[in-house]
Design an enzyme around this catalytic site. Structure first.
Site, mmCIF file in Angstrom:
data_model
loop_
_atom_site.group_PDB
_atom_site.id
_atom_site.type_symbol
_atom_site.label_atom_id
_atom_site.label_comp_id
_atom_site.label_asym_id
_atom_site.label_seq_id
_atom_site.Cartn_x
_atom_site.Cartn_y
_atom_site.Cartn_z
ATOM 1 N N THR A 137 38.353 46.940 42.070
ATOM 2 C CA THR A 137 37.973 47.116 43.482
ATOM 3 C C THR A 137 37.771 48.563 43.927
ATOM 4 O OG1 THR A 137 39.287 45.134 43.967
ATOM 5 C CG2 THR A 137 38.594 46.413 45.850
ATOM 6 N N ARG A 183 36.462 31.745 42.030
ATOM 7 C CA ARG A 183 37.674 32.362 42.596
ATOM 8 C C ARG A 183 37.296 33.554 43.494
ATOM 9 N NH1 ARG A 183 39.750 37.784 42.446
ATOM 10 N NH2 ARG A 183 41.977 37.673 42.786
ATOM 11 N N VAL A 184 37.910 33.637 44.680
ATOM 12 C CA VAL A 184 37.692 34.764 45.590
ATOM 13 C C VAL A 184 39.055 35.342 45.944
ATOM 14 C CG1 VAL A 184 36.864 35.454 47.874
ATOM 15 C CG2 VAL A 184 35.565 33.782 46.534
ATOM 16 N N ASP A 220 41.161 38.974 47.787
ATOM 17 C CA ASP A 220 41.400 39.535 49.118
ATOM 18 C C ASP A 220 40.230 40.337 49.679
ATOM 19 O OD1 ASP A 220 42.139 41.358 46.869
ATOM 20 O OD2 ASP A 220 42.241 42.808 48.503
ATOM 21 N N GLY A 230 44.641 40.159 44.154
ATOM 22 C CA GLY A 230 44.053 39.587 45.362
ATOM 23 C C GLY A 230 44.844 38.452 45.973
HETATM 24 N N1 GLY Z 1 41.515 42.893 44.641
HETATM 25 C C1 GLY Z 1 40.393 42.212 44.191
HETATM 26 C C2 GLY Z 1 40.624 40.838 43.788
HETATM 27 O O1 GLY Z 1 41.752 40.433 43.553
HETATM 28 O O2 GLY Z 1 39.664 40.099 43.693
#
Ligand code: GLY
Length: 291
Positions: A151, A179-180, A182, A205
């Site tokens: 990120t 999958r998504v 934060d 995340g």
């Molecule tokens: N911090 C990015 C993710 O977990 O997708």
């Protein structure tokens, strides 16, 4: 806030950064912070500064965002990004997109649209409707992409007192398709509000989302300076046994950060500082106010 004061801070991810990648992390973050600082110095907006800075990080294969992203369990790229204008509380975010070179640019295009989050084909259709470039086929992970990377993000305060924050990611390597994390979720991976400040996060995340880390930092910013407020991430992360890092600007334009990962690649600049500073660990931050 001091009249005409501006500040910007960018991050290239919370993680362990190998010796041979440290210089690229510093120079990549510095280039992004410099571009944002140039906009702010000329009187440009915080939202433009964070968009431009994050686009530069997305274009840099050193970082896990945009075209430098890692692959999921199916070996595909799925990108997420979010951006927030602290003056209007407008939010734009996209998730699980695979044909957008600069997801933060599409997210920024949504700031004047009704939805706050568009996923997959819907986000790509929105990008097309705004004339933003789309790849003909899904982007592929770079063979050299570093699976440990995580990120990018930016927070800025402009000379008119407006805040903005943005975050962009290729997600965590090898996770389930669809999958998504934060990064596109306001109050989790990012937040900005005039008069209070802004924050952008990087890290695990699911843990960041479960503990609403950006919201916790924003609450801390109501009474604390930047670095003290950033440290609000530590307790929840300990409880979740998770790793993350945060970059923060407080209401007075003070810059702070905190991380429990080995490193957090950061660059920052401000109207009262000379040039762009870079660091890979919170211990390198000057804290003149003893925060
Ligand atoms: N911090 C990015 C993710 O977990 O997708």
């Amino acid at each position: 806030m001091v009249e005409g004061r501006w500040s910007i801070v960018v991050h290239g991810g919370a993680r362990t950064i190998a010796h041979n990648r440290r210089a690229a992390n510093r120079s990549g973050c510095a280039a992004a912070a410099q571009a944002g600082a140039d906009i702010l110095r000329r009187g440009g907006s915080a939202i433009e500064a964070v968009k431009v800075a994050v686009c530069i990080l997305e274009d840099d294969p050193t970082f896990n965002a945009g075209s430098g992203s890692v692959g999921n369990a199916a070996g595909e790229i799925e990108l997420d990004a979010g951006i927030m204008d602290g003056s209007t509380l407008a939010i734009g975010a996209v998730a699980a997109v695979s044909r957008i070179y600069n997801p933060v640019e599409v997210a920024a295009g949504m700031l004047d649209a009704a939805p706050i989050l568009l996923v997959g084909a819907g986000a790509e259709a929105f990008a097309r409707s705004r004339g933003l470039p789309l790849a003909a086929t899904p982007l592929a992970p770079l063979p050299a992409a570093d699976p440990g990377h995580d990120t990018v993000g930016c927070v800025a305060l402009d000379q008119t007192g407006h805040f903005a924050a943005a975050t962009s990611t290729g997600g965590l390597a090898g996770t389930m398709p669809g999958r998504v994390g934060d990064a596109p979720l306001p109050g989790c991976g990012f937040y900005a509000e005039d008069g209070i400040g802004g924050v952008s996060l990087s890290g695990d995340g699911e843990a960041i989302a479960r503990t609403l880390l950006a919201a916790r930092v924003m609450r801390a910013l109501e009474t604390k300076k930047a670095t003290s407020a950033a440290r609000a991430i530590f307790k929840p992360l300990e409880r979740m046994q998770a790793e993350a890092g945060a970059i923060v600007i407080d209401a007075a334009g003070g810059i702070g950060l905190a991380h429990n990962s080995d490193h957090l690649a950061v660059a920052y600049a401000a109207s009262d500082l000379k040039g762009v500073k870079t660091l890979l660990h919170q211990n390198e931050l000057d804290e003149p106010d003893g925060q």
